[in-house]
Design a protein around this motif. Structure first.
Motif: not given
Length: 205
Positions: A96-99, A102-105
């Protein structure tokens, strides 16, 4: 020009002798663990926990179930390095923190969760193997971070795993992979020991 990272790796050796009067602050301990958690984990599940044994009382509890090895009482801190059994269900939470950053779709999360479920869900040995791998990666990062700060380290596998789990309240999904003492060294420690020749350990194919 010497590469500092390579120098740390090549000059590190397991310390036997520590200055028992030297301490590390809680902030210094936190920083070592923060660096340790920069190590890789499968599917970013970050399945580890670090118990910092640094008070006299806690050292006295750990020492008898770890063969009374001197670094446990003499080093500033001994980490109980715990790996957690790989669990694919935590992947959405861990990603979730990556999403959010904006790092991961968001649509890619299931692309990671589904193969992880296939890899681990019905395979307890793989779950445990991943716990050991993850904990070892984290411990290695702490070892070299400590070396870069002028501190010694001693990884130890001589301990009663069940006793450690009981005494320090490990969860059922946690494996005590190793103990890792960190602290200021005193004279008498060896330099890094010679290694086997590359010809004996490397195949170029």
């Amino acid at each position: 020009m010497t590469n500092a990272v390579i120098e740390c790796i090549e000059s590190r050796s397991a310390a036997k002798y520590y200055d028992p009067t030297a301490t590390l602050s809680d902030d210094q301990i936190r920083e070592l663990v923060r660096i340790g958690t920069s190590a890789p984990t499968s599917f970013h599940i970050q399945n580890w926990r670090f118990i910092a044994v640094r008070s006299s009382e806690a050292k006295a509890r750990l020492s008898p179930i770890a063969w009374s090895q001197p670094p446990i009482t003499e080093a500033a801190v001994t980490f109980i390095i715990c790996g957690q059994l790989a669990d694919s269900s935590v992947i959405p939470e861990r990603l979730a923190p990556l999403v959010e950053a904006g790092v991961m779709p968001a649509a890619m999360v299931s692309d990671w969760e589904l193969p992880a479920r296939d890899l681990y869900l019905e395979h307890p040995q793989r779950q445990r193997d991943e716990a050991v791998r993850t904990a070892t990666f984290g411990a290695s990062a702490i070892i070299y971070a400590a070396r870069s700060l002028g501190l010694g380290s001693t990884p130890m596998i001589g301990f009663d795993a069940e006793g450690v789990a009981r005494e320090f309240g490990l969860a059922e999904n946690e494996v005590p992979v190793m103990l890792l003492a960190i602290g200021a060294e005193r004279p008498g420690n060896w330099a890094q020991k010679p290694r086997r020749p590359l010809a004996e350990v490397l195949d170029l194919v």
